[in-house]
Design a protein around this motif. Structure first.
Motif, PDB file in Angstrom:
ATOM      1  N   LEU A  44       9.856   5.031   3.988  1.00 29.43           N
ATOM      2  CA  LEU A  44       8.504   5.086   4.540  1.00 29.43           C
ATOM      3  C   LEU A  44       7.635   5.723   3.489  1.00 29.43           C
ATOM      4  CD1 LEU A  44       7.999   6.271   8.191  1.00 29.43           C
ATOM      5  CD2 LEU A  44       7.674   4.002   7.211  1.00 29.43           C
ATOM      6  N   HIS A  45       6.738   4.943   2.904  1.00 25.37           N
ATOM      7  CA  HIS A  45       5.895   5.598   1.895  1.00 25.37           C
ATOM      8  C   HIS A  45       4.424   5.590   2.231  1.00 25.37           C
ATOM      9  CE1 HIS A  45       5.279   1.615   0.278  1.00 25.37           C
ATOM     10  NE2 HIS A  45       6.556   1.477   0.097  1.00 25.37           N
ATOM     11  N   GLY A  46       4.040   4.855   3.280  1.00 27.61           N
ATOM     12  CA  GLY A  46       2.653   4.917   3.741  1.00 27.61           C
ATOM     13  C   GLY A  46       1.647   5.050   2.625  1.00 27.61           C
ATOM     14  N   MET A  47       0.874   6.118   2.661  1.00 27.88           N
ATOM     15  CA  MET A  47      -0.148   6.330   1.636  1.00 27.88           C
ATOM     16  C   MET A  47       0.347   7.311   0.579  1.00 27.88           C
ATOM     17  SD  MET A  47      -3.496   6.472   4.043  1.00 27.88           S
ATOM     18  CE  MET A  47      -4.870   5.895   3.051  1.00 27.88           C
ATOM     19  N   GLN A  49       1.168   6.984  -2.360  1.00 27.23           N
ATOM     20  CA  GLN A  49       0.597   6.865  -3.706  1.00 27.23           C
ATOM     21  C   GLN A  49      -0.463   7.924  -3.938  1.00 27.23           C
ATOM     22  OE1 GLN A  49      -0.389   3.666  -5.844  1.00 27.23           O
ATOM     23  NE2 GLN A  49       1.537   2.627  -5.503  1.00 27.23           N
ATOM     24  N   ARG A  50      -1.063   8.404  -2.837  1.00 29.14           N
ATOM     25  CA  ARG A  50      -2.107   9.418  -2.950  1.00 29.14           C
ATOM     26  C   ARG A  50      -1.571  10.795  -2.589  1.00 29.14           C
ATOM     27  NH1 ARG A  50      -4.018   5.160  -4.651  1.00 29.14           N
ATOM     28  NH2 ARG A  50      -2.692   6.023  -6.233  1.00 29.14           N
TER      29      ARG A  50
ATOM     30  N   ALA B  36       2.680   3.050   9.688  1.00 32.27           N
ATOM     31  CA  ALA B  36       2.948   3.800   8.454  1.00 32.27           C
ATOM     32  C   ALA B  36       1.726   3.746   7.546  1.00 32.27           C
ATOM     33  CB  ALA B  36       4.167   3.233   7.745  1.00 32.27           C
ATOM     34  N   SER B  37       1.041   2.629   7.525  1.00 31.28           N
ATOM     35  CA  SER B  37      -0.141   2.530   6.659  1.00 31.28           C
ATOM     36  C   SER B  37      -1.051   1.394   7.115  1.00 31.28           C
ATOM     37  CB  SER B  37       0.282   2.305   5.207  1.00 31.28           C
ATOM     38  OG  SER B  37       1.111   1.172   5.109  1.00 31.28           O
ATOM     39  N   GLY B 288      -9.128   1.121   1.682  1.00 32.68           N
ATOM     40  CA  GLY B 288      -8.686   1.377   0.305  1.00 32.68           C
ATOM     41  C   GLY B 288      -8.468   2.867   0.138  1.00 32.68           C
ATOM     42  N   CYS B 289      -8.220   3.311  -1.102  1.00 34.45           N
ATOM     43  CA  CYS B 289      -8.061   4.752  -1.356  1.00 34.45           C
ATOM     44  C   CYS B 289      -9.232   5.527  -0.781  1.00 34.45           C
ATOM     45  CB  CYS B 289      -8.052   5.040  -2.856  1.00 34.45           C
ATOM     46  SG  CYS B 289      -6.574   4.570  -3.706  1.00 34.45           S
ATOM     47  N   ALA B 369      -6.332  -0.028  -6.229  1.00 35.10           N
ATOM     48  CA  ALA B 369      -5.568   1.202  -6.478  1.00 35.10           C
ATOM     49  C   ALA B 369      -4.608   1.544  -5.343  1.00 35.10           C
ATOM     50  CB  ALA B 369      -6.521   2.358  -6.718  1.00 35.10           C
ATOM     51  N   MET B 370      -5.078   1.423  -4.118  1.00 37.83           N
ATOM     52  CA  MET B 370      -4.305   1.892  -2.969  1.00 37.83           C
ATOM     53  C   MET B 370      -2.910   1.293  -2.914  1.00 37.83           C
ATOM     54  SD  MET B 370      -4.861   3.629   0.009  1.00 37.83           S
ATOM     55  CE  MET B 370      -3.383   4.528  -0.303  1.00 37.83           C
ATOM     56  N   THR B 371      -2.810   0.012  -3.201  1.00 34.85           N
ATOM     57  CA  THR B 371      -1.536  -0.679  -3.023  1.00 34.85           C
ATOM     58  C   THR B 371      -0.721  -0.744  -4.307  1.00 34.85           C
ATOM     59  OG1 THR B 371      -2.796  -2.709  -3.279  1.00 34.85           O
ATOM     60  CG2 THR B 371      -2.243  -2.055  -1.040  1.00 34.85           C
ATOM     61  N   GLY B 372      -1.188  -0.099  -5.368  1.00 37.50           N
ATOM     62  CA  GLY B 372      -0.363  -0.052  -6.570  1.00 37.50           C
ATOM     63  C   GLY B 372      -0.941  -0.773  -7.772  1.00 37.50           C
ATOM     64  N   LEU B 441      -5.447   6.146 -12.762  1.00 34.00           N
ATOM     65  CA  LEU B 441      -4.097   5.577 -12.862  1.00 34.00           C
ATOM     66  C   LEU B 441      -4.147   4.220 -13.575  1.00 34.00           C
ATOM     67  CD1 LEU B 441      -2.814   6.374  -9.256  1.00 34.00           C
ATOM     68  CD2 LEU B 441      -2.455   7.704 -11.343  1.00 34.00           C
TER      69      LEU B 441
END
Lengths: 162, 454
Positions: A44-47, A49-50, B36-37, B288-289, B369-372, B441
């Motif tokens: 589970l990595h959700g958000m 990245q931030r 989760a997101s 988004g971010c 950015a948000m998704t990589g 990033l």
């Protein structure tokens, strides 16, 4: 008896985005697979990245059903960030072995390779062959980075053996 | 695509099932039970029923592989698109997979003109509707004996009807129960289900999300034990399935809350949200971010619904609120989201301009950015990093007829940026400010690539 009666090993990785949680859990998954176990990993990595929380469940044994570790059934918690231990609490039990950054020498706790060091700590219990890990590190990292990861793995391994 | 992606694709989807397909066509759709997101917990199995297409639900990595191949075969055989319905735990997963199919050489089919089945004017669509219904009847018949479904006979005291990853949880939670695992969950093999339900003392449907199977089965007069409402929310897992089976609705044990995400230190979006917060703006946000502008220390977002909604919502607020409040409304959208579904919002802003005008900030960090860090049409690179024609956001907005289009760097031109926002909010014009500064990033990624290329 059910096909799941032989106890599987449940390893929960927890930390925050950027600490290599997913990579470390992928490496353990591959290691378990090459050791001949059935294995499932679910993350589970959700958000994350931030910088948010990230966790990854690895289960291996004779036959794994659910990819998620049930409550109170974690055998090993690899808490790459120790503030995540409380977050994972519902999954732990009195026998859960917790591996935390404080188990590493101070200079390694903020290393980018903390995930590899934690894998070496975990392997003190799992006892998968040393050469398998070295092989996996080489497959996961390139050149100089691979050598640095091998160095920290071996150093942690030796410290754990003492 | 993501579950909410099917909402965007729903318009073509509902008529695609009428036209049918000449080759295999699979819609892979992944739901996010537990959020989760995502912005909602919608259960896309309902789309298979609503749009009238067969649906397969893999329960693990091996089935994801097997069912994808079989889904193509099914689609080709029945001339109907097939939904491959996934969830987080089937997608974000890793497990051994045995490969059995050798990839076939790709062939380019001959074009065959068939207006009756491809042009959906009412006269043709009426016939197509009948074809769809007939095809779905045939698919149901097929599914009664198909090998997508599997019955495990154990104790007859408890029978579980289940699908997807809930099957894995069920086998672990109730190892002695008999199980009917449905791999093809639309159209349902009703007679098979009826026989199974009759063969056990108590029959429970264990499914994540809505009561998709339960309702269909009950509608056919098959008595099954229903889950309690609390199990309509969130993900299932072994512990929750145990509770579901026991009608135990006590709250799940909770750990400390996880660490919330935050905008990176040095993220250019920070500047925008500091300004919007300090100017007390009503901020219509997007996906988004930068949705993180809603959290402290910014607290600078008032609404966020789905991709592209920031502009339409902002325009609605501008039209509905008093002049004093309307002047505080700003729409904020990222560059990739703007390309995805923001452009029509700008057309709307120009064509139906609110009395106080409007201000749209396109936060252009030159990546997704948000998704990589994926590329998009306004980065000038394809997904594989090869050069691509670059969509110039400011030129696009000017061509649509926006009164003022400015490009500004939120960091190096911060004072000018603040003044510009104030000026645009004070006017009755339509304005777009392209707030351009690369994601930190993304800059690292580009530097790495340049080093590699050198």
């Amino acid at each position: 008896m059910s096909e799941n009666s032989e106890k599987n090993i449940n390893v929960l990785f927890a930390g925050i985005g950027g600490q290599g949680i997913i990579r470390a859990s992928d490496m353990l998954t591959e290691a378990a697979f090459r050791m001949g176990y059935d294995v499932k990993k679910s993350e589970l990595h959700g958000m994350s990245q931030r910088g948010g929380s990230v966790s990854s469940d690895v289960r291996f044994g004779k036959k794994v059903l659910s990819p998620m570790i049930p409550e109170h059934e974690v055998d090993y918690l690899v808490a790459v960030s120790s503030d995540q231990i409380e977050v994972c609490k519902p999954f732990l039990n009195e026998h859960t072995i917790i591996i935390r950054p404080e188990d590493l020498p101070e200079e390694d706790r903020n290393s980018k390779m903390i995930n590899t060091a934690m894998l070496a700590k975990l392997n003190a219990y799992l006892k998968f062959p040393h050469d398998l890990w070295i092989q996996l590190i080489r497959e996961n990292f390139k050149g100089e980075i691979a050598e640095q990861n091998i160095a920290i793995f071996q150093k942690t391994e030796q410290n754990s053996a003492q | 695509m993501k579950h909410v992606g099917v909402n965007v694709a729903a318009d073509p989807l509902f008529t695609l099932t009428y036209t049918g397909t000449r080759g295999g066509l699979i819609l892979v759709s992944a739901d996010d039970p537990g959020l989760a997101s995502s912005q909602n917990e919608q259960d896309n199995r309902n789309y298979a029923k609503f749009a009238q297409m067969p649906m397969l639900e893999p329960a693990d990595s091996q089935e994801a592989y097997d069912f994808t191949i079989k889904a193509f075969e099914l689609s080709e055989k029945f001339g109907q698109p097939v939904m491959l319905r996934m969830t987080t735990r089937v997608c974000h997963s890793r497990a051994p997979v045995t490969l059995w199919k050798t990839p076939e050489e790709q062939t380019t089919p001959e074009y065959v003109r068939n207006v009756q089945s491809s042009v959906m004017i009412p006269a043709f669509a009426k016939k197509a509707h009948v074809r769809v219904v007939n095809t779905m009847h045939k698919l149901q018949e097929f599914n009664e004996t198909s090998d997508f479904n599997m019955e495990i006979s154990r104790s007859r005291d408890l029978g579980i009807i289940t699908s997807g990853v809930a099957y894995q949880h069920s086998c672990e939670a109730a190892p002695d129960a008999s199980v009917l695992k449905l791999g093809m969950t639309w159209p349902l093999p009703i007679e098979k289900i009826r026989r199974f339900a009759e063969s056990v003392k108590r029959c429970v449907v264990v499914e994540e999300g809505t009561r998709f199977i339960e309702e269909a089965v009950k509608a056919c007069g098959i008595p099954v034990d229903a889950k309690d409402e609390v199990f309509e929310y969130g993900e299932l897992n072994v512990s929750r399935v145990r509770k579901l089976l026991a009608h135990d609705t006590s709250p799940d044990e909770k750990g400390a809350p996880g660490r919330p995400p935050a905008l990176c230190p040095g993220c250019p979006h920070r500047k925008t949200f500091e300004i919007l917060r300090d100017l007390n703006c009503i901020v219509s946000g997007d996906i988004g971010c930068y949705t993180l502008g809603v959290l402290p220390p910014f607290n600078a977002m008032d609404c966020s619904v789905c991709m592209g909604a920031s502009i339409g919502l902002g325009l609605g607020l501008r039209s509905a609120l008093s002049e004093k409040d309307a002047r505080r409304v700003v729409s904020v959208i990222g560059d990739s989201t703007f390309v995805h579904s923001g452009i029509t919002g700008i057309v709307q802003m120009v064509y139906n301009k609110p009395a106080t005008g409007h201000l749209v900030l396109i936060l252009d960090n030159s990546t997704t950015a948000m998704t990589g860090l994926q590329e998009h049409p306004a980065t000038g690179r394809h997904m594989d990093m090869t050069p691509a024609p670059k969509l110039i956001l400011e030129d696009l907005c000017r061509s649509i007829g926006v009164d003022h289009v400015d490009v500004i760097d939120p960091v190096s031109q911060n004072a000018e940026y603040i003044q510009l926002i104030k000026d645009r909010l004070a006017s009755n014009d339509t304005s777009v400010i392209v707030v351009r500064r690369s994601c930190i990033l993304e800059m690292k990624k580009i530097a790495k690539l340049a080093k590699k290329g050198a």
